[in-house]
Design a protein around this motif. Structure first.
Motif, mmCIF file in Angstrom:
data_model
loop_
_atom_site.group_PDB
_atom_site.id
_atom_site.type_symbol
_atom_site.label_atom_id
_atom_site.label_comp_id
_atom_site.label_asym_id
_atom_site.label_seq_id
_atom_site.Cartn_x
_atom_site.Cartn_y
_atom_site.Cartn_z
ATOM 1 N N ALA A 32 0.842 -1.205 0.000
ATOM 2 C CA ALA A 32 0.000 0.000 0.000
ATOM 3 C C ALA A 32 0.877 1.255 0.000
ATOM 4 O O ALA A 32 0.442 2.328 0.421
ATOM 5 N N ILE A 33 2.092 1.088 -0.479
ATOM 6 C CA ILE A 33 3.047 2.208 -0.499
ATOM 7 C C ILE A 33 2.649 3.189 -1.607
ATOM 8 O O ILE A 33 2.200 2.783 -2.675
ATOM 9 N N GLN A 34 2.835 4.468 -1.342
ATOM 10 C CA GLN A 34 2.547 5.535 -2.304
ATOM 11 C C GLN A 34 1.061 5.619 -2.675
ATOM 12 O O GLN A 34 0.718 6.026 -3.777
ATOM 13 N N THR A 35 0.204 5.185 -1.757
ATOM 14 C CA THR A 35 -1.225 5.392 -1.980
ATOM 15 C C THR A 35 -1.767 6.515 -1.096
ATOM 16 O O THR A 35 -2.959 6.768 -1.090
ATOM 17 N N SER A 36 -0.874 7.153 -0.344
ATOM 18 C CA SER A 36 -1.276 8.284 0.483
ATOM 19 C C SER A 36 -0.036 9.112 0.782
ATOM 20 O O SER A 36 1.081 8.747 0.403
ATOM 21 N N GLY A 37 -0.239 10.219 1.451
ATOM 22 C CA GLY A 37 0.884 11.066 1.832
ATOM 23 C C GLY A 37 1.322 12.006 0.716
ATOM 24 O O GLY A 37 0.879 11.903 -0.435
ATOM 25 N N ASN A 38 2.214 12.930 1.084
ATOM 26 C CA ASN A 38 2.656 13.953 0.141
ATOM 27 C C ASN A 38 3.893 13.480 -0.629
ATOM 28 O O ASN A 38 4.958 14.079 -0.594
ATOM 29 N N CYS A 39 3.690 12.375 -1.317
ATOM 30 C CA CYS A 39 4.763 11.773 -2.103
ATOM 31 C C CYS A 39 4.276 11.618 -3.545
ATOM 32 O O CYS A 39 3.166 12.032 -3.872
#
Lengths: 561, 102
Positions: free
Chosen positions: A124-131
């Motif tokens: 679920a990496i890079q499915t949220s946050g300011n990235c």
């Protein structure tokens, strides 16, 4: 799935990829344990859970699982079905960013869920946050007849470049990149922070047309063209330059003005590109050059499907269409041409009449996985329109596939038609929403339930968002619907004229927002204006372009005048 | 001034809960304690101990009305949290009669 014998069309993880994803799971397991023990406060923990796709929504935690560039193996789909059944409530929601969301997740179980995903090379990496978020692309990538460049290779390169990128993990705001390798642009690249159109020049070299500063949400913008041609070798350097300029000048004092679209708008594209060009000139060189050998190595990690050598004309397929009108109608709406003779791409509608757009039960996911194994080399795609795709189906097997799809309620012949509605989860699930989106979609779908009528209306996109964040992409629909809260009551603002394709456009507001119960009739009234004025072959968007918004406005608000 | 109740999400599973009359968090809104305007700040301060005890997250006050003596959320968002998705009436609080303190 292994690096040597995996399903086709998927990037094959190596030991480094697998170790990274499993390490991330164990990191998060420790973070959850510390949170539950009280060693981390919610303020400390929240950014950590968001970096692992875990949101707190209206009824429970929601886990957003990445489907990189929308491509899944049957093994991965079965794992999603299993997670839905064991850890959620037996269903999942495919999103407008080609991901999957589960709505009823327990925090304490999340590390185990992520571990189960890691076992099939998911996360679920890079499915949220300011990235830099999960890169999206054309659901027919690597298969469509009109494709010039297979965008998966570059989407994967962008994934590897962006994952854990030390400079770009804490951007001013989230950052979305879409890439298309077809002139048709089925990836809505012009409404992304960066949009890439992969193409070939006269010398048959690969390069990118780069668009920047697009986006929807509170302030919708169609992207501006940054460069008509960036050679393949310079692609990463140019994107690095854009991200560096954004990281340096993007606003961090106001989250509503922090996206790159605002920076491009406030600086002006010329000044913005002056900065980008200066940085590009500074960093361009061996360090950032995309080595052709690396590109070839990535290409090699995408196993090509062992397509049979078939003739273009398929008598069985033609006979089935001639003898079965329902099949012929499904073929007309739910398939597109494949680049290989004898094959076709099939879209499985997740929009049954009156259904919830994008939702699939665990049983449906397992059925799709089984059908993918038997009909499409074990590979599945997620479309940003919230449907699924089997991309490599033999034409002589299509009728059999369609027959099986019907048994699972996955064969509604409505792709691109009025009931193929994009809708965000809205206030039924989302903590940010102001109004419900799903019941509006269901009401419109039921009002236009007659499939013959839908076909007579033709191509028409309706998108619905439950708030101004625009996850339902309402701005770029032919008819867009935005839910708003007026003193605690759900109202809906209607726009017309949006377009998500190569001629991207933001829709215009027709007039004052309407109460929920009036929306389906209002949409029908707009459709009737179109049918009244349309000339032969005109789509809704064409007629609107020719006659303007006024007849639609007059009809919609005639009763109130 | 409207009548208030206090709500949050349970830390471990995210489930919607309300602050009950005996200072415990309860699973159904009809068992929530209600407060008049003058009492809500003090009640909120007590309820926020649940944050420190790792029981709940996101504690806040909501407007309610009393129906047959039981609190009912005024805003639709809170009504959905108390019941479940309107499009899946088989899910959420509305699908279960469970009501217990913890």
């Amino acid at each position: 799935m292994t690096s040597s014998t995996g399903p086709v069309g998927l990037y094959q993880y190596d030991a480094v990829d697998r170790e990274f994803v499993h390490e991330r799971v164990e990191q998060f397991r420790g973070q959850v344990e510390r949170r539950l023990a009280g060693d981390l406060t919610e303020d400390e923990f929240k950014p950590l859970r968001l970096m692992n796709g875990l949101y707190l929504q209206l009824h429970a935690y929601m886990l957003r699982i990445a489907v990189p560039y929308g491509v899944l193996s049957s093994t991965q789909m079965r794992r999603l079905a299993h997670i839905g059944r064991v850890h959620d409530k037996g269903y999942g929601h495919f999103t407008t960013r080609q991901n999957l969301q589960f709505n009823w997740i327990k925090l304490a179980e999340t590390p185990d869920i992520l571990g189960e995903l890691a076992d099939v090379n998911m996360h679920a990496i890079q499915t949220s946050g300011n990235c830099i978020r999960n890169v999206t692309t054309d659901q027919f990538c690597g298969a469509a007849a009109d494709e010039v460049i297979d965008p998966r290779v570059y989407a994967e390169i962008l994934r590897q470049w962006s994952t854990n990128h030390p400079e770009f993990s804490f951007l001013p705001r989230k950052f979305k990149i879409a890439i298309s390798g077809s002139p048709a642009d089925r990836a809505a690249v012009k409404v992304h922070d960066i949009g890439l159109l992969a193409k070939r020049n006269a010398e048959d070299e690969v390069g990118f047309e780069v668009w920047v500063g697009g986006g929807l949400g509170r302030s919708p913008f169609v992207a501006k063209k940054a460069r008509d041609w960036v050679p393949e070798a310079d692609g990463l350097a140019y994107l690095e330059a854009i991200l560096r300029v954004y990281n340096q000048f993007g606003r961090r004092d106001n989250m509503y003005k922090a996206r790159i679209k605002i920076l491009v708008h406030e600086l002006g594209i010329e000044k913005f590109l002056t900065h980008v060009d200066a940085e590009f000139a500074r960093i361009r060189g061996p360090k950032f050059a995309l080595d052709p050998e690396l590109v070839a190595a990535i290409q090699a990690r995408f196993a090509p499907p062992p397509l049979a050598d078939l003739p273009g004309h398929c008598p069985e397929f033609e006979a089935a269409k001639a003898s079965d009108p329902a099949f012929a109608r499904w073929v007309a709406t739910n398939t597109v041409a494949h680049k290989a003779p004898g094959y076709i791409c099939a879209t499985l509608s997740l929009k049954p009449i009156g259904g919830i757009p994008g939702d699939a039960t665990s049983e449906q996911m397992e059925a799709v996985a089984d059908l993918a194994d038997r009909y499409s080399f074990g590979e599945i795609r997620v479309a940003h329109e919230q449907n699924l795709v089997l991309a490599h189906v033999r034409k002589d097997a299509l009728h059999a596939l369609w027959t099986e799809l019907k048994a699972h309620d996955l064969a509604t012949p409505n792709i691109g038609l009025v009931s193929d509605i994009i809708a965000c989860p809205g206030l039924d699930y989302c903590a940010l929403a102001n109004a419900r989106a799903i019941p509006i979609a269901q009401g419109i779908s039921e009002r236009f339930a007659d499939l013959d009528r839908q076909l007579a209306i033709g191509d028409l996109s309706i998108n619905i968002s439950g708030c101004i964040n625009a996850c339902g992409h309402h701005h770029v629909a032919n008819i867009g619907i935005l839910g708003v809260d007026k003193k605690g009551v759900e109202f809906y603002q209607i726009t017309v004229g949006g377009n998500a394709g190569i001629d991207a456009a933001i829709g215009d507001i027709v007039g004052p927002a309407l109460p929920a119960e009036e929306v389906p009739a209002a949409i029908e009234a707009l459709v009737n204006v179109y049918l009244h004025y349309r000339k032969d072959g005109e789509r809704f968007i064409d007629t609107l372009g020719r006659i303007g918004i006024q007849p639609f406005k007059e009809t919609l608000y005639a009763a109130a005048a | 001034m409207s009548t208030k109740a206090i709500t949050a999400n349970r830390l471990r599973d995210g489930s919607v809960v309300w602050y009950g009359k005996d200072g415990l968090w309860v699973d159904t809104v009809d068992r929530a304690a209600v407060y008049e305007a003058g009492a809500i700040d003090g009640a909120l301060a007590l309820a926020k101990q649940g944050l420190l005890d790792q029981i709940v997250v996101d504690v806040y006050a909501i407007d309610v009305k009393l129906s047959e003596g039981r609190p009912v959320p005024l805003r639709y968002r809170e009504w959905l949290r108390a019941n479940g998705p309107s499009v899946r009436t088989d899910l959420g609080k509305q699908a279960s009669a469970l009501a217990y303190a913890f």
